[in-house]
Write an enzyme that holds these catalytic residues in place. Structure first.
Site, mmCIF file in Angstrom:
data_model
loop_
_atom_site.group_PDB
_atom_site.id
_atom_site.type_symbol
_atom_site.label_atom_id
_atom_site.label_comp_id
_atom_site.label_asym_id
_atom_site.label_seq_id
_atom_site.Cartn_x
_atom_site.Cartn_y
_atom_site.Cartn_z
ATOM 1 N N ASN A 1 -10.305 -0.841 -0.981
ATOM 2 C CA ASN A 1 -8.857 -0.689 -0.828
ATOM 3 C C ASN A 1 -8.181 -1.195 -2.110
ATOM 4 O OD1 ASN A 1 -6.149 -1.004 -0.223
ATOM 5 N ND2 ASN A 1 -6.479 -1.887 1.792
ATOM 6 N N CYS B 1 0.817 -1.226 0.000
ATOM 7 C CA CYS B 1 0.000 0.000 0.000
ATOM 8 C C CYS B 1 0.848 1.274 0.000
ATOM 9 C CB CYS B 1 -0.939 0.007 1.193
ATOM 10 S SG CYS B 1 -1.964 -1.456 1.248
ATOM 11 N N HIS C 1 -3.769 6.721 2.128
ATOM 12 C CA HIS C 1 -4.126 5.431 1.534
ATOM 13 C C HIS C 1 -5.509 5.034 2.060
ATOM 14 C CE1 HIS C 1 -4.335 1.261 0.609
ATOM 15 N NE2 HIS C 1 -4.145 0.878 1.858
HETATM 16 O O1 UT7 Z 1 -4.226 -1.701 3.216
HETATM 17 C C1 UT7 Z 1 -3.329 -2.163 4.168
HETATM 18 C C2 UT7 Z 1 -3.727 -1.815 5.518
HETATM 19 N N1 UT7 Z 1 -4.932 -2.521 5.888
HETATM 20 C C3 UT7 Z 1 -5.615 -2.104 6.920
HETATM 21 O O2 UT7 Z 1 -5.260 -1.109 7.491
HETATM 22 C C4 UT7 Z 1 -6.796 -2.906 7.399
HETATM 23 C C5 UT7 Z 1 -6.839 -2.872 8.906
HETATM 24 N N2 UT7 Z 1 -7.892 -3.656 9.502
HETATM 25 C C6 UT7 Z 1 -9.210 -3.370 9.351
HETATM 26 O O3 UT7 Z 1 -9.573 -2.477 8.617
HETATM 27 C C7 UT7 Z 1 -10.207 -4.148 10.180
HETATM 28 O O4 UT7 Z 1 -9.514 -4.908 11.136
HETATM 29 C C8 UT7 Z 1 -11.129 -5.065 9.343
HETATM 30 C C9 UT7 Z 1 -12.088 -4.250 8.519
HETATM 31 C C10 UT7 Z 1 -10.312 -5.964 8.448
HETATM 32 C C11 UT7 Z 1 -11.971 -5.947 10.276
HETATM 33 O O5 UT7 Z 1 -12.725 -5.129 11.153
HETATM 34 P P1 UT7 Z 1 -12.725 -5.422 12.714
HETATM 35 O O6 UT7 Z 1 -13.638 -4.453 13.338
HETATM 36 O O7 UT7 Z 1 -11.297 -5.428 13.185
HETATM 37 O O8 UT7 Z 1 -13.382 -6.833 12.788
HETATM 38 P P2 UT7 Z 1 -12.764 -8.192 13.391
HETATM 39 O O9 UT7 Z 1 -11.704 -8.746 12.514
HETATM 40 O O10 UT7 Z 1 -12.445 -7.970 14.826
HETATM 41 O O11 UT7 Z 1 -14.021 -9.144 13.295
HETATM 42 C C12 UT7 Z 1 -15.247 -8.891 14.026
HETATM 43 C C13 UT7 Z 1 -16.257 -9.953 13.664
HETATM 44 C C14 UT7 Z 1 -15.708 -11.373 13.748
HETATM 45 O O12 UT7 Z 1 -16.730 -12.210 14.249
HETATM 46 P P3 UT7 Z 1 -16.762 -12.622 15.834
HETATM 47 O O13 UT7 Z 1 -15.446 -13.332 16.071
HETATM 48 O O14 UT7 Z 1 -16.876 -11.329 16.572
HETATM 49 O O15 UT7 Z 1 -17.953 -13.500 15.901
HETATM 50 C C15 UT7 Z 1 -15.432 -11.726 12.310
HETATM 51 O O16 UT7 Z 1 -15.516 -13.111 12.066
HETATM 52 O O17 UT7 Z 1 -16.686 -9.779 12.319
HETATM 53 C C16 UT7 Z 1 -16.561 -11.009 11.607
HETATM 54 N N3 UT7 Z 1 -16.245 -10.693 10.209
HETATM 55 C C17 UT7 Z 1 -17.202 -10.469 9.287
HETATM 56 N N4 UT7 Z 1 -18.549 -10.487 9.362
HETATM 57 C C18 UT7 Z 1 -19.231 -10.196 8.238
HETATM 58 C C19 UT7 Z 1 -15.038 -10.564 9.616
HETATM 59 N N5 UT7 Z 1 -15.187 -10.242 8.322
HETATM 60 C C20 UT7 Z 1 -16.519 -10.183 8.092
HETATM 61 C C21 UT7 Z 1 -17.291 -9.896 6.947
HETATM 62 N N6 UT7 Z 1 -18.642 -9.910 7.072
HETATM 63 N N7 UT7 Z 1 -16.746 -9.590 5.765
#
Ligand code: UT7
Length: 330
Positions: A287, A113, A257
């Site tokens: 992204n 990125c 980004h």
């Molecule tokens: O470009 C390079 C840099 N990249 C970034 O900076 C990305 C950084 N990270 C993020 O933007 C976030 O961490 C994400 C958007 C990837 C994820 O968001 P989050 O609020 O951190 O969610 P999480 O990974 O903690 O997941 C929360 C819940 C989980 O379920 P449980 O364990 O709480 O039951 C996941 O399984 O959301 C679930 N989950 C989804 N649910 C529906 C994960 N992905 C999805 C999805 N749809 N696509």
């Protein structure tokens, strides 16, 4: 020493719009979850085999035209991508062929990125020393064909989009200038956001077993990446501001980004400004990794948020971890 500037810009995205509702049909996800957690409403995905060079080509022609130069004036081609057509040679070789510029040096850079801002820094150095006059710099990704589109891969699959942004970096003869660039990274976090296979030290580099294990898909420790992103984005912006003796009042627009709207909001809050000063178009493209900053710059220019004389800061953070910023007088 010469000075450099961004003399022209172009963009190209696939026509095919993929909404969050389309993704709901492929995996267990929801429009609400994606919008709430990321700010993404839709992204563009290619519909037929389209290589990164092919996707970048129209953006390059537009950038060259916008710069008021001709193809033959380009004396270096730099491409930032993590989704090249093949492991070798680089996308820049294929792009050079499409542009019909045999003999012009080509360089692929792989810093995810942060690739576009790293490329800008490289271009800036070559212009400053007088070695080159017009450098074509491209950020391009074809992410969609490499994603796990099942529920297992949903955390990553809903984030990424395809697209290309290109600029021509030229010798400056007016007040426009790439004032400074700032690069960094920390490889201890390399596996927090990575794609394991093909594996360079194993024979064969890719096997059915690796594919069955999904090692060819990008994987991310989302929370860990998020935590670092919200810390590093403000740091790289402050680094660029300090280098120019700017306060936030001196900055007209920060173009970060586009990783997640929550990260962009956290950056604005840390800087003590509203979202009018920190640009975002993540809702329509997702992204797009190395393409995200030039695509955001392109839209910000079209929307009149950047004008001649504007002070702009570009800020990047991504896999590696890598990070970068640039201070630009437009
Ligand atoms: O470009 C390079 C840099 N990249 C970034 O900076 C990305 C950084 N990270 C993020 O933007 C976030 O961490 C994400 C958007 C990837 C994820 O968001 P989050 O609020 O951190 O969610 P999480 O990974 O903690 O997941 C929360 C819940 C989980 O379920 P449980 O364990 O709480 O039951 C996941 O399984 O959301 C679930 N989950 C989804 N649910 C529906 C994960 N992905 C999805 C999805 N749809 N696509």
């Amino acid at each position: 020493m010469y000075r450099s500037r961004i003399a022209g810009i172009g963009a190209n995205v696939p026509e095919n719009v993929v909404t969050n509702y389309d993704l709901e049909k492929m995996m267990d996800t929801s429009n609400e979850w994606i919008v709430e957690r990321t700010g993404i409403r839709e992204r563009r995905w290619v519909t037929q085999p389209t290589g990164a060079a092919e996707l970048a080509f129209p953006a390059c022609l537009e950038a060259i035209g916008d710069a008021g130069v001709e193809k033959k004036d380009i004396d270096f081609i730099i491409v930032a991508t993590i989704t090249p057509e093949h492991p070798m040679p680089g996308t820049s070789s294929f792009l050079q062929t499409l542009l019909e510029l045999p003999g012009v040096p080509t360089l692929d850079i792989r810093v995810q990125c942060s690739g576009f801002v790293y490329g800008l820094s490289i271009a800036d150095q070559y212009i400053r020393t007088g070695r080159y006059k017009n450098i074509l710099l491209v950020g391009v990704e074809v992410q969609s064909v490499g994603l796990n589109l099942t529920t297992e891969g949903r955390d990553v699959a809903v984030l990424f989009g395809d697209g290309a942004g290109a600029v021509v970096v030229s010798r400056s003869d007016d007040s426009s200038e790439i004032l400074s660039t700032h690069l960094g990274g920390d490889g201890r976090y390399a596996k927090e956001l990575w794609c394991e296979a093909p594996i360079g030290y194993k024979s064969p580099r890719i096997s059915k077993e690796m594919i069955d294990q999904g090692k060819h898909y990008p994987k991310m420790n989302g929370r860990q990446v998020f935590k670092h992103a919200v810390t590093i984005f403000p740091k790289v912006v402050y680094t660029a501001m300090r280098a120019q003796n700017w306060t936030i009042e001196d900055v007209d627009l920060v173009v970060p980004h586009q990783a997640n709207i929550r990260i962009i909001e956290a950056l604005a809050k840390k800087l003590g400004v509203g979202l009018d000063k920190v640009y975002s178009n993540i809702h329509k493209y997702g992204n797009t990794t190395a393409a995200s900053i030039p695509l955001a710059l392109y839209d910000a220019l079209k929307e009149g948020k950047i004008k001649k004389g504007s002070n702009v800061i570009l800020a990047a953070f991504g896999s590696g971890f890598t990070w970068a910023s640039a201070a630009i007088r437009w």
